[in-house]
Design a protein around this motif. Structure first.
Motif, PDB file in Angstrom:
ATOM      1  N   MET A 262      25.966  43.665  32.751  1.00  0.00           N
ATOM      2  CA  MET A 262      26.129  44.400  33.602  1.00  0.00           C
ATOM      3  C   MET A 262      27.197  44.050  34.665  1.00  0.00           C
ATOM      4  O   MET A 262      27.833  44.808  35.171  1.00  0.00           O
ATOM      5  CB  MET A 262      24.810  44.765  34.410  1.00  0.00           C
ATOM      6  N   GLU A 263      27.503  42.880  34.943  1.00  0.00           N
ATOM      7  CA  GLU A 263      28.345  42.157  35.420  1.00  0.00           C
ATOM      8  C   GLU A 263      29.978  42.629  35.302  1.00  0.00           C
ATOM      9  O   GLU A 263      30.900  42.975  36.194  1.00  0.00           O
ATOM     10  CB  GLU A 263      28.024  40.786  35.895  1.00  0.00           C
TER      11      GLU A 263
ATOM     12  N   LEU B  27      30.555  45.003  33.187  1.00  0.00           N
ATOM     13  CA  LEU B  27      30.571  46.210  32.954  1.00  0.00           C
ATOM     14  C   LEU B  27      31.018  46.936  34.450  1.00  0.00           C
ATOM     15  O   LEU B  27      32.157  47.768  34.238  1.00  0.00           O
ATOM     16  CB  LEU B  27      29.366  46.928  32.810  1.00  0.00           C
ATOM     17  N   LYS B  28      30.627  46.218  35.280  1.00  0.00           N
ATOM     18  CA  LYS B  28      31.015  46.723  36.717  1.00  0.00           C
ATOM     19  C   LYS B  28      32.441  46.019  36.900  1.00  0.00           C
ATOM     20  O   LYS B  28      33.265  46.965  37.911  1.00  0.00           O
ATOM     21  CB  LYS B  28      30.177  46.202  37.950  1.00  0.00           C
ATOM     22  N   GLU B  29      32.820  45.080  36.652  1.00  0.00           N
ATOM     23  CA  GLU B  29      33.917  44.255  36.861  1.00  0.00           C
ATOM     24  C   GLU B  29      35.086  44.985  36.093  1.00  0.00           C
ATOM     25  O   GLU B  29      36.116  45.320  36.662  1.00  0.00           O
ATOM     26  CB  GLU B  29      33.923  42.966  36.596  1.00  0.00           C
TER      27      GLU B  29
ATOM     28  N   GLY C 108      34.745  47.759  33.593  1.00  0.00           N
ATOM     29  CA  GLY C 108      34.597  49.068  33.278  1.00  0.00           C
ATOM     30  C   GLY C 108      34.057  49.242  31.721  1.00  0.00           C
ATOM     31  O   GLY C 108      33.616  47.968  31.336  1.00  0.00           O
TER      32      GLY C 108
ATOM     33  N   VAL D 263      25.988  53.084  32.521  1.00  0.00           N
ATOM     34  CA  VAL D 263      27.601  53.305  32.135  1.00  0.00           C
ATOM     35  C   VAL D 263      28.067  54.263  33.001  1.00  0.00           C
ATOM     36  O   VAL D 263      29.075  54.283  33.299  1.00  0.00           O
ATOM     37  CB  VAL D 263      27.581  53.302  30.708  1.00  0.00           C
TER      38      VAL D 263
ATOM     39  N   ASN E 190      27.361  55.612  35.585  1.00  0.00           N
ATOM     40  CA  ASN E 190      27.281  55.312  36.992  1.00  0.00           C
ATOM     41  C   ASN E 190      28.469  54.339  37.468  1.00  0.00           C
ATOM     42  O   ASN E 190      29.100  54.533  38.371  1.00  0.00           O
ATOM     43  CB  ASN E 190      25.914  54.596  37.422  1.00  0.00           C
ATOM     44  N   VAL E 191      28.936  53.441  36.508  1.00  0.00           N
ATOM     45  CA  VAL E 191      29.868  52.532  36.657  1.00  0.00           C
ATOM     46  C   VAL E 191      31.023  53.222  36.555  1.00  0.00           C
ATOM     47  O   VAL E 191      32.287  53.270  37.477  1.00  0.00           O
ATOM     48  CB  VAL E 191      30.041  51.427  35.643  1.00  0.00           C
TER      49      VAL E 191
ATOM     50  N   MET F  23      31.621  55.334  39.622  1.00  0.00           N
ATOM     51  CA  MET F  23      32.069  54.549  40.762  1.00  0.00           C
ATOM     52  C   MET F  23      33.672  54.079  40.849  1.00  0.00           C
ATOM     53  O   MET F  23      34.369  54.272  41.749  1.00  0.00           O
ATOM     54  CB  MET F  23      31.088  53.414  40.942  1.00  0.00           C
ATOM     55  N   LYS F  24      33.965  53.885  39.645  1.00  0.00           N
ATOM     56  CA  LYS F  24      35.471  53.540  39.272  1.00  0.00           C
ATOM     57  C   LYS F  24      36.391  54.664  39.721  1.00  0.00           C
ATOM     58  O   LYS F  24      37.572  54.648  39.964  1.00  0.00           O
ATOM     59  CB  LYS F  24      35.524  52.897  37.861  1.00  0.00           C
TER      60      LYS F  24
END
Length: 266
Positions: free
Chosen positions: A232-233, A235-237, A239, A251, A253-254, A257-258
């Motif tokens: 998850m870390e 994925l957020k960092e 993509g 996924v 949501n990430v 956000m991007k």
């Protein structure tokens, strides 16, 4: 009675050269090392009996089907419905009537080493087996439940012997041309479904290990696409990769956000 050296007794136990008469004699031997050998031996025999009973129970569904004239009984199961990345994989397996593999169980109950060992035995001894793979883009297109059914149908079609009865783990496949049963927690109740669960799991793990080589940052070889903390870390960092399931909410949501951040920077 002359006491044998414990080293010699260990050899006899290790080579399976112990008789009931010898056990009776050794129970009179007060040495702690001897009593520990007996205890270990009896625990092992007890476990073997438990495995025999469990295996017999897991053959009952297949045995009932054979009593109704079914000859080629296929077990079907999947791996990978829950992860955020990677394909869903299904397997179908037809085992011979005399197949026996004590300890066979739902793949999730076995460690990786045992799964791989059982995988080799199953594919060697099976009358036939098939595998169906549906990738993440198709999962996004038709949803994970429909993708699971599609993978299962692919696995069944991959059999080189057509089954006359199919046992499926908790899914109804209505397009089959033979009789079938959908069994809740079937991978713990049927040897055929358990065998299929192992083939599906080992196959999918291999695919995820290959994906890991392309995207090692996500640690796919360890998490197999599940949403672990590291996954998850990253994925957020970083993509989503092409192997992520974009319709799965973590996924999605990430990605959203991007996209918002990108739009805000324009």
């Amino acid at each position: 009675m002359k006491k044998q050296p414990i080293s010699e007794l260990k050899r006899l136990f290790g080579e399976g050269l112990i008789t009931a008469e010898l056990i009776s004699e050794l129970k009179l031997d007060e040495r702690k090392g001897v009593q520990n050998l007996i205890k270990s031996y009896e625990n092992q025999k007890r476990k073997e009996i438990e495995l025999e009973v469990k295996y017999h129970e897991m053959c009952q569904i297949e045995n009932r089907a054979r009593l109704h004239g079914k000859q080629y009984i296929a077990g079907v199961d999947e791996a990978g419905r829950g992860p955020l990345a990677g394909p869903v994989v299904a397997a179908a397996v037809i085992l011979p009537m005399d197949f026996k593999l004590l300890g066979l169980n739902d793949s999730k109950q076995l460690n990786e080493e045992t799964r791989k060992k059982y995988y080799d035995i199953i594919i060697e001894k099976a009358i036939s087996y098939g595998v169906g793979v549906v990738d993440s883009r198709k999962i996004d297109e038709i949803n994970i439940f429909e993708a699971t059914k599609l993978a299962m149908m692919k696995a069944i079609k991959g059999l080189n012997v057509f089954p006359d009865h199919v046992l499926i783990d908790a899914v109804n496949l209505k397009n089959l041309t033979c009789t079938y049963e959908s069994i809740i927690k079937g991978d713990a109740k049927s040897v055929s479904i358990a065998a299929a669960s192992i083939i599906a799991k080992v196959t999918r793990d291999g695919i995820m290990e290959d994906i890991h080589k392309k995207y090692p940052e996500y640690d796919f070889a360890s998490n197999m696409g599940y949403g672990t903390k590291i996954h998850m870390e990253k994925l957020k960092e970083l993509g989503a990769t092409p192997y992520h399931r974009y319709t799965f909410s973590p996924v999605r949501n990430v990605i959203s956000m991007k996209e918002e951040v990108t739009a805000g920077n324009k």
